[in-house]
Design a protein around this motif. Sequence first.
Motif, short mmCIF file in Angstrom:
data_model
loop_
_atom_site.label_atom_id
_atom_site.label_comp_id
_atom_site.label_asym_id
_atom_site.label_seq_id
_atom_site.Cartn_x
_atom_site.Cartn_y
_atom_site.Cartn_z
N PHE A 2 7.78 5.48 0.15
CA PHE A 2 9.19 5.15 0.27
C PHE A 2 9.85 5.13 -1.10
CE2 PHE A 2 12.49 1.76 0.78
CZ PHE A 2 13.29 2.42 1.70
N GLU A 3 9.21 4.49 -2.06
CA GLU A 3 9.71 4.41 -3.42
C GLU A 3 9.78 5.80 -4.06
OE1 GLU A 3 8.84 1.39 -7.08
OE2 GLU A 3 7.10 2.48 -6.31
N SER A 4 8.77 6.63 -3.78
CA SER A 4 8.72 7.97 -4.35
C SER A 4 9.88 8.84 -3.85
CB SER A 4 7.39 8.63 -4.01
OG SER A 4 7.33 9.95 -4.52
N ARG A 5 10.24 8.72 -2.57
CA ARG A 5 11.35 9.51 -2.04
C ARG A 5 12.66 9.13 -2.73
NH1 ARG A 5 8.47 8.94 2.93
NH2 ARG A 5 9.64 7.06 3.49
N LEU A 6 12.86 7.85 -2.94
CA LEU A 6 14.07 7.41 -3.65
C LEU A 6 14.07 7.91 -5.09
CD1 LEU A 6 14.35 3.76 -2.31
CD2 LEU A 6 16.11 5.52 -2.08
N GLU A 7 12.93 7.84 -5.73
CA GLU A 7 12.82 8.28 -7.13
C GLU A 7 13.14 9.77 -7.25
OE1 GLU A 7 9.80 6.99 -10.46
OE2 GLU A 7 8.89 8.54 -9.19
N ARG A 8 12.63 10.57 -6.34
CA ARG A 8 12.89 12.01 -6.38
C ARG A 8 14.38 12.29 -6.23
NH1 ARG A 8 8.52 15.48 -5.33
NH2 ARG A 8 9.89 16.90 -4.19
N ALA A 9 15.04 11.58 -5.33
CA ALA A 9 16.48 11.78 -5.13
C ALA A 9 17.26 11.42 -6.39
CB ALA A 9 16.96 10.94 -3.94
N VAL A 10 16.87 10.32 -7.04
CA VAL A 10 17.53 9.91 -8.28
C VAL A 10 17.32 10.97 -9.37
CG1 VAL A 10 17.48 8.23 -10.17
CG2 VAL A 10 17.42 7.44 -7.79
N HIS A 11 16.11 11.44 -9.52
CA HIS A 11 15.82 12.45 -10.54
C HIS A 11 16.65 13.72 -10.30
CE1 HIS A 11 11.60 10.80 -11.75
NE2 HIS A 11 12.58 10.00 -12.10
N MET A 12 16.69 14.17 -9.09
CA MET A 12 17.43 15.40 -8.79
C MET A 12 18.92 15.22 -9.03
SD MET A 12 15.30 16.51 -5.37
CE MET A 12 16.27 17.98 -5.03
N ARG A 13 19.42 14.03 -8.75
CA ARG A 13 20.85 13.77 -8.93
C ARG A 13 21.25 13.88 -10.40
NH1 ARG A 13 25.26 13.33 -10.18
NH2 ARG A 13 26.94 12.00 -9.35
N PHE A 14 20.36 13.51 -11.30
CA PHE A 14 20.73 13.45 -12.71
C PHE A 14 20.01 14.50 -13.56
CE2 PHE A 14 21.46 9.06 -11.13
CZ PHE A 14 22.84 9.13 -11.16
N GLY A 15 19.61 15.59 -12.94
CA GLY A 15 19.11 16.75 -13.68
C GLY A 15 17.70 16.65 -14.20
N LEU A 16 16.89 15.79 -13.59
CA LEU A 16 15.49 15.66 -13.97
C LEU A 16 14.61 16.32 -12.91
CD1 LEU A 16 15.53 11.87 -14.95
CD2 LEU A 16 15.65 13.83 -16.51
N GLY B 279 0.78 -1.23 0.00
CA GLY B 279 0.00 0.00 0.00
C GLY B 279 0.81 1.28 0.00
N TYR B 280 0.24 2.31 0.65
CA TYR B 280 0.77 3.67 0.54
C TYR B 280 2.18 3.80 1.08
CZ TYR B 280 1.48 8.61 1.39
OH TYR B 280 2.01 9.86 1.44
N ASP B 281 2.50 3.16 2.19
CA ASP B 281 3.82 3.33 2.79
C ASP B 281 4.92 2.94 1.83
OD1 ASP B 281 2.76 4.30 5.10
OD2 ASP B 281 2.89 2.42 6.21
N TYR B 282 4.73 1.84 1.10
CA TYR B 282 5.73 1.41 0.13
C TYR B 282 5.85 2.45 -0.98
CZ TYR B 282 8.01 -1.04 -3.65
OH TYR B 282 8.87 -1.37 -4.68
N LYS B 283 4.72 2.94 -1.48
CA LYS B 283 4.74 3.91 -2.56
C LYS B 283 5.46 5.20 -2.14
CE LYS B 283 2.75 2.06 -6.14
NZ LYS B 283 3.52 1.91 -7.42
#
Length: 208
Positions: free
Chosen positions: A117-131, A111-115
């Motif tokens: 958690f996944e979203s926070r990691l995704e945001r960090a990855v995007h910011m790291r590579f200029g997205l 459910g939501y908790d996993y999403k």
Amino acid sequence: MTRMPESSKKPDAPRAWQRMLSGRRLDLLDPSPLDVEIGDIAHGLARVARWNGQTMGDHAFSVAEHSVIVERICLEIRPDWPAKWRMAALLHDAPEYVIGDMISPFKAALGYDYKAFESRLERAVHMRFGLPPELPRTVKDAIKRADRVCAFHEAVQIAGFSVEEAAKFFGRPRVRLPVTLAPLPASEAQALYLERFERLRRAMEQGL
């Protein structure tokens, strides 16, 4: 000096970071873009198996190889896309280098908790590579479509699904691009992923 009773001492907080081969310590609860390295992502994704490893062949079909194919399908669907959106497609499963590839039914159960958690990691990855931290809806939808096309071919070619069964869960692909899967050894999948990343990174720098 008054000594604190044993019962009132705070227990040590559980470790919430992972040490990467690059030497970075990634905080899993509050990931920083500064601790995200493409070498760690490629290494991890090349060793994460799609379908929990329940695929045919001598090698697992890795998330790294899946991601390269999804990016290629996106180019077929959206040939006018700039390099940054194709980079987003390549990185669409990047959080799995930390959390692994959970099958969709299990994600739904968490459910939501996993999403979140996944979203926070995704945001960090995007910011790291200029997205942008949050992708435009049209971009997310196109990547999702390409992801489902790839999943259909994976299901039929290497995961034991019939065409009818795969169509039921993923839809019948309407993309003409031929997709032939050949699960690679981890080292080759890692190299393939890094090579594609580097091409897209250079294209982004050139404003393409």
